[in-house]
Write an enzyme that holds these catalytic residues in place. Structure first.
Site, PDB file in Angstrom:
ATOM      1  N   HIS A 123      -6.546   3.264   0.813  1.00 45.12           N
ATOM      2  CA  HIS A 123      -6.223   3.370   2.130  1.00 45.12           C
ATOM      3  C   HIS A 123      -7.013   4.661   2.242  1.00 45.12           C
ATOM      4  O   HIS A 123      -6.787   5.779   1.898  1.00 45.12           O
ATOM      5  CB  HIS A 123      -4.737   3.572   2.329  1.00 45.12           C
ATOM      6  N   HIS A 130      -8.904  14.224   1.299  1.00 43.97           N
ATOM      7  CA  HIS A 130      -8.284  15.512   0.776  1.00 43.97           C
ATOM      8  C   HIS A 130      -8.754  16.605   1.260  1.00 43.97           C
ATOM      9  O   HIS A 130      -9.869  16.864   1.659  1.00 43.97           O
ATOM     10  CB  HIS A 130      -9.051  15.488  -0.827  1.00 43.97           C
ATOM     11  N   CYS A 182       0.913  -1.340  -0.030  1.00 46.05           N
ATOM     12  CA  CYS A 182      -0.058  -0.184  -0.143  1.00 46.05           C
ATOM     13  C   CYS A 182       0.708   1.005  -0.001  1.00 46.05           C
ATOM     14  O   CYS A 182       1.651   1.591   0.779  1.00 46.05           O
ATOM     15  CB  CYS A 182      -1.084  -0.148   1.276  1.00 46.05           C
ATOM     16  N   ASN A 211     -13.205  10.095  -1.194  1.00 44.93           N
ATOM     17  CA  ASN A 211     -13.655   9.363  -2.015  1.00 44.93           C
ATOM     18  C   ASN A 211     -13.809   8.006  -1.652  1.00 44.93           C
ATOM     19  O   ASN A 211     -12.811   7.419  -1.084  1.00 44.93           O
ATOM     20  CB  ASN A 211     -12.712   9.359  -3.227  1.00 44.93           C
ATOM     21  N   HIS A 271      -8.456   8.106   3.226  1.00 45.76           N
ATOM     22  CA  HIS A 271      -7.574   9.499   3.170  1.00 45.76           C
ATOM     23  C   HIS A 271      -8.703  10.589   3.030  1.00 45.76           C
ATOM     24  O   HIS A 271      -9.601  10.235   2.294  1.00 45.76           O
ATOM     25  CB  HIS A 271      -6.584   9.574   1.828  1.00 45.76           C
ATOM     26  N   HIS A 276      -3.633   0.895   8.444  1.00 46.14           N
ATOM     27  CA  HIS A 276      -4.441   0.534   7.193  1.00 46.14           C
ATOM     28  C   HIS A 276      -5.878   0.156   7.302  1.00 46.14           C
ATOM     29  O   HIS A 276      -6.097  -0.899   7.796  1.00 46.14           O
ATOM     30  CB  HIS A 276      -3.744  -0.528   6.420  1.00 46.14           C
ATOM     31  N   ASP A 316      -0.522  16.317  -1.935  1.00 45.26           N
ATOM     32  CA  ASP A 316      -1.093  15.422  -3.064  1.00 45.26           C
ATOM     33  C   ASP A 316      -0.175  15.305  -4.289  1.00 45.26           C
ATOM     34  O   ASP A 316       0.245  16.373  -4.622  1.00 45.26           O
ATOM     35  CB  ASP A 316      -2.560  15.819  -3.503  1.00 45.26           C
TER      36      ASP A 316
HETATM   37  P1  DGP Z   1      -8.561   9.247  -4.505  1.00 39.06           P
HETATM   38  O1  DGP Z   1      -9.038   9.070  -5.970  1.00 39.06           O
HETATM   39  O2  DGP Z   1      -9.318   9.975  -3.547  1.00 39.06           O
HETATM   40  O3  DGP Z   1      -8.102   7.740  -4.036  1.00 39.06           O
HETATM   41  O4  DGP Z   1      -7.078  10.039  -4.684  1.00 39.06           O
HETATM   42  C1  DGP Z   1      -5.788   9.430  -4.558  1.00 39.06           C
HETATM   43  C2  DGP Z   1      -5.022  10.787  -4.471  1.00 39.06           C
HETATM   44  O5  DGP Z   1      -3.507  10.261  -4.106  1.00 39.06           O
HETATM   45  C3  DGP Z   1      -4.525  11.575  -5.910  1.00 39.06           C
HETATM   46  O6  DGP Z   1      -5.272  12.822  -5.845  1.00 39.06           O
HETATM   47  C4  DGP Z   1      -3.221  11.314  -6.056  1.00 39.06           C
HETATM   48  C5  DGP Z   1      -2.556  11.087  -4.858  1.00 39.06           C
HETATM   49  N1  DGP Z   1      -1.546  10.191  -5.029  1.00 39.06           N
HETATM   50  C6  DGP Z   1      -1.624   8.944  -5.257  1.00 39.06           C
HETATM   51  N2  DGP Z   1      -0.497   8.259  -5.277  1.00 39.06           N
HETATM   52  C7  DGP Z   1       0.424   9.074  -4.420  1.00 39.06           C
HETATM   53  C8  DGP Z   1       1.695   9.344  -4.003  1.00 39.06           C
HETATM   54  O7  DGP Z   1       2.446   8.283  -4.073  1.00 39.06           O
HETATM   55  N3  DGP Z   1       2.269  10.117  -3.502  1.00 39.06           N
HETATM   56  C9  DGP Z   1       1.553  11.447  -3.194  1.00 39.06           C
HETATM   57  N4  DGP Z   1       1.876  12.467  -2.612  1.00 39.06           N
HETATM   58  N5  DGP Z   1       0.190  11.588  -3.537  1.00 39.06           N
HETATM   59  C10 DGP Z   1      -0.527  10.456  -4.323  1.00 39.06           C
END
Ligand code: DGP
Length: 113
Positions: free
Chosen positions: A98, A102, A4, A87, A100, A46, A30
């Site tokens: 995982h 925003h 993950c 989301n 999260h 997790h 992000d």
């Molecule tokens: P969601 O659609 O809510 O699962 O958005 C996942 C968000 O995570 C997306 O806006 C891009 C971000 N993201 C994915 N992988 C990484 C990463 O490795 N590092 C960072 N900083 N953000 C990531």
């Protein structure tokens, strides 16, 4: 090692621009920002999505909202305003399984439609 990506960021195994952290949560920028301020707040443990929120410890659940608010405050968007989005599942386009949040702000955000 966990597969993950957010567990790996939490563990410090994958670099991220971390802006706040404590024993239960990490906040980092992000990788694909939608606004001048676009942070992700994750629990260290997790939990795949909000649909599994009961798996969070009672203490982390109780502290989550305060950590989100403190993160937004320290990012400088508390006065101008911000949006918190989680989301959950395919119809919401959840990419990373995982839990999260925003935290998006730093500009006038459009409507929710
Ligand atoms: P969601 O659609 O809510 O699962 O958005 C996942 C968000 O995570 C997306 O806006 C891009 C971000 N993201 C994915 N992988 C990484 C990463 O490795 N590092 C960072 N900083 N953000 C990531």
């Amino acid at each position: 090692m966990s597969e993950c990506i957010f567990c790996r960021i939490s563990a410090g195994d994958v670099p991220a621009d971390v802006v706040a952290q404590d024993e239960d949560f990490v906040a980092f920028r992000d990788a694909r920002p939608l606004a001048p301020v676009h942070l992700l707040v994750i629990p260290r443990s997790h939990v795949a999505s909000l649909d599994e929120a009961e798996e969070l410890s009672a203490e982390a659940s109780a502290r989550a909202l305060a950590f989100l608010a403190a993160t937004a405050r320290s990012a400088g968007v508390a006065e101008t305003g911000y949006r918190v989005i989680t989301n959950t599942g395919p119809d919401a386009g959840q990419e990373v399984m995982h839990l999260h949040w925003h935290v998006i702000g730093g500009t006038r955000l459009g409507g929710m439609a």
